[in-house]
Design a protein around this motif. Sequence first.
Motif, mmCIF file in Angstrom:
data_model
loop_
_atom_site.group_PDB
_atom_site.id
_atom_site.type_symbol
_atom_site.label_atom_id
_atom_site.label_comp_id
_atom_site.label_asym_id
_atom_site.label_seq_id
_atom_site.Cartn_x
_atom_site.Cartn_y
_atom_site.Cartn_z
ATOM 1 N N ILE A 107 3.609 12.446 10.468
ATOM 2 C CA ILE A 107 4.840 12.536 10.871
ATOM 3 C C ILE A 107 4.687 14.248 11.017
ATOM 4 C CG2 ILE A 107 7.267 12.668 10.098
ATOM 5 C CD1 ILE A 107 7.156 10.413 7.869
ATOM 6 N N VAL A 108 4.095 14.511 9.462
ATOM 7 C CA VAL A 108 3.673 15.721 10.139
ATOM 8 C C VAL A 108 3.303 16.713 11.352
ATOM 9 C CG1 VAL A 108 2.462 17.882 9.438
ATOM 10 C CG2 VAL A 108 3.580 16.877 7.618
ATOM 11 N N LEU A 134 0.736 8.705 6.221
ATOM 12 C CA LEU A 134 1.885 8.055 6.345
ATOM 13 C C LEU A 134 2.600 10.108 6.248
ATOM 14 C CD1 LEU A 134 4.907 6.601 7.870
ATOM 15 C CD2 LEU A 134 5.744 6.889 5.266
ATOM 16 N N ILE A 135 2.591 10.435 5.794
ATOM 17 C CA ILE A 135 3.180 11.419 5.404
ATOM 18 C C ILE A 135 2.352 12.353 6.738
ATOM 19 C CG2 ILE A 135 3.373 14.154 4.592
ATOM 20 C CD1 ILE A 135 3.704 12.096 1.842
ATOM 21 N N ILE A 152 7.110 6.721 -3.424
ATOM 22 C CA ILE A 152 7.162 7.841 -2.136
ATOM 23 C C ILE A 152 6.963 8.129 -0.849
ATOM 24 C CG2 ILE A 152 5.717 10.542 -1.864
ATOM 25 C CD1 ILE A 152 5.399 10.313 -4.806
ATOM 26 N N GLY A 153 5.932 7.514 -0.139
ATOM 27 C CA GLY A 153 5.974 6.568 0.355
ATOM 28 C C GLY A 153 6.626 6.183 1.210
ATOM 29 N N GLY A 157 0.441 -0.843 -0.020
ATOM 30 C CA GLY A 157 0.156 -0.402 0.019
ATOM 31 C C GLY A 157 0.883 1.499 -0.051
ATOM 32 N N PHE A 158 2.011 1.671 0.056
ATOM 33 C CA PHE A 158 3.133 2.302 -0.132
ATOM 34 C C PHE A 158 3.579 2.653 -1.631
ATOM 35 C CE2 PHE A 158 3.072 1.332 4.460
ATOM 36 C CZ PHE A 158 2.260 2.914 4.767
ATOM 37 N N SER A 159 3.727 3.640 -1.549
ATOM 38 C CA SER A 159 4.209 3.744 -3.271
ATOM 39 C C SER A 159 5.601 4.072 -2.691
ATOM 40 C CB SER A 159 3.867 4.744 -4.402
ATOM 41 O OG SER A 159 4.139 6.330 -3.662
ATOM 42 N N LEU A 163 11.914 16.761 10.943
ATOM 43 C CA LEU A 163 11.148 15.476 10.106
ATOM 44 C C LEU A 163 10.292 16.165 9.682
ATOM 45 C CD1 LEU A 163 8.822 14.188 13.696
ATOM 46 C CD2 LEU A 163 10.689 13.061 12.458
ATOM 47 N N ILE A 164 10.351 17.511 9.406
ATOM 48 C CA ILE A 164 9.967 17.939 8.601
ATOM 49 C C ILE A 164 10.490 18.340 7.240
ATOM 50 C CG2 ILE A 164 8.961 20.034 7.755
ATOM 51 C CD1 ILE A 164 6.761 18.817 9.099
ATOM 52 N N ALA A 205 5.562 15.433 14.769
ATOM 53 C CA ALA A 205 6.568 17.357 14.605
ATOM 54 C C ALA A 205 6.394 18.095 15.402
ATOM 55 C CB ALA A 205 6.508 17.264 13.074
ATOM 56 N N MET A 220 1.450 8.596 -6.193
ATOM 57 C CA MET A 220 1.140 8.828 -4.060
ATOM 58 C C MET A 220 0.190 8.110 -3.871
ATOM 59 S SD MET A 220 2.269 11.429 -1.887
ATOM 60 C CE MET A 220 2.369 12.654 -2.759
ATOM 61 N N LYS A 221 0.253 7.089 -3.283
ATOM 62 C CA LYS A 221 -0.794 6.591 -2.862
ATOM 63 C C LYS A 221 -1.884 6.978 -0.950
ATOM 64 C CE LYS A 221 0.684 2.417 -5.332
ATOM 65 N NZ LYS A 221 0.849 0.404 -4.462
ATOM 66 N N PRO A 253 11.348 18.117 15.749
ATOM 67 C CA PRO A 253 10.786 18.513 14.855
ATOM 68 C C PRO A 253 11.470 18.827 13.632
ATOM 69 C CG PRO A 253 10.520 19.428 17.161
ATOM 70 C CD PRO A 253 11.951 18.783 17.283
ATOM 71 N N LYS A 255 -1.666 5.169 1.490
ATOM 72 C CA LYS A 255 -1.482 5.143 2.366
ATOM 73 C C LYS A 255 -0.345 6.340 2.497
ATOM 74 C CE LYS A 255 -2.395 0.438 4.488
ATOM 75 N NZ LYS A 255 -0.678 -0.507 4.110
ATOM 76 N N ASP A 256 0.567 6.455 1.345
ATOM 77 C CA ASP A 256 1.515 7.646 1.187
ATOM 78 C C ASP A 256 1.306 8.378 2.423
ATOM 79 O OD1 ASP A 256 3.261 6.040 -0.014
ATOM 80 O OD2 ASP A 256 2.827 6.650 -1.727
ATOM 81 N N PHE A 295 5.754 17.244 18.849
ATOM 82 C CA PHE A 295 7.171 17.418 19.306
ATOM 83 C C PHE A 295 7.469 18.095 19.803
ATOM 84 C CE2 PHE A 295 11.982 16.427 20.043
ATOM 85 C CZ PHE A 295 11.498 15.095 20.462
#
Lengths: 167, 126
Positions: free
Chosen positions: B12-13, B8-9, A106-107, A102-104, A141-142, B16, B1-2, A138, B4-5, B19
Motif C-alpha cells: 500500500i505504501v 500488505l502494508i 492488523i493486516g 495468513g493475515f492477522s 492511503l498512508i 501511495a 503481526m504476520k 496517496p 503477509k501483513d 500514485f
Amino acid sequence: MYTQRTNNMVMCGILTALAMIFSYVESIIPIPIPIPGVKLGVANIAIVAVLYAIGSAQAVVVNVLRIFLTAMLFGNLNSFLFSMAGGMLSIFGMILLKKMKGFSMIGVSVAGGVLHNIGQILAAVWIMGSSAIAYYLPVLLIAGVLTGIVIGIVAGLVLQRIRGRQR
Amino acid sequence: MKKKDIYLIGGIVIAAVIFFMIVHFVIQKDGAVAVIRVDGKIMKELSLSKNTTVTVAGYEGGENIVVVEQGAVYMQEADCPDKICVHTGKISKVGETIVCLPHRVVVEIRKGMCGAVENQVDSVVR
C-alpha cells in the motif's frame, strides 16, 4: 445453543453501541489535516471485534446499523453517503482478507482503514463530479495504513476481553 | 503481526508513493485560469494567457496585487503582516494555490472558467 445465540445477540448490541459512541467521539475531535476524508476510524475497532468474535454477517449488520444510526443522530445525508461508501467497501474487504489465510487482525484492519478512505474518495468524486479530489489519495492511503495498524492492535485487546467474558 | 501483513502494508505504501509521483509529475497540467476568491466568494477569473496586474481588496481592508505573467501567477505585493502569499512565488499548475490568510484571499489555478456552483461545493468540503 440458546445461550450462545443470546450471548452473540447481546454482544452485537453492545458493540453496535460502542461503534456509535466511537463515531460520535470521532466526529467531535477536529483533525488538523485539511483533507476531506481523513478520519481516525475508531469505530472500526468495534467492527473488527465483531468480525472476529462473532462472524462476517453480524459484522456487516453492525456496520450498517452504526452508519444509519450515526448519520441519523449526528450527521446529514452527505455524511451518510460518505460513510456508507467507505464503510461498505471497508467491511467487505476485511471479510475477504480474513477468509484468505495468513493475515492477522492488523493486516485486516489496515485493509479496512485504507478501503474506507478509498470509498470516501470515490463517493466524493461521484458527488462533486470532480476527479481532482483523487489527488488526495496517496495521503489517504498512508493515513489509512497508520490508523489501521493502531486500530488492529486495539481491536485485538478488545477481542481478548470479549473472549474472556464468554468463557 | 504476520509476514503477509507486512507485505500488505508495504504494498500500500509503495502504491501511495507511485500514485503520488504520477499525480505530481504526469497528471498535474498547466492551468488556464486563475480564480481569485475573497472570503470564499469569487472576485475575479483571470486567463493565464494574458499578462495582467490586478489589485484585490481583502476582506475588511488590505490590498493584494496579483500579477499574471507568461502563464504563471504570483502575488507581487500585499500589505498583510506575514507576506506568506508573496513568498509563495509563482504558481501555474492546476490545483495550486496562493493563500493570504489575513485578507482571506485565495488564488487558485484551474483548467477552465468555472461556475459558482462548483465553488460552493468546494468551500463546504474544506
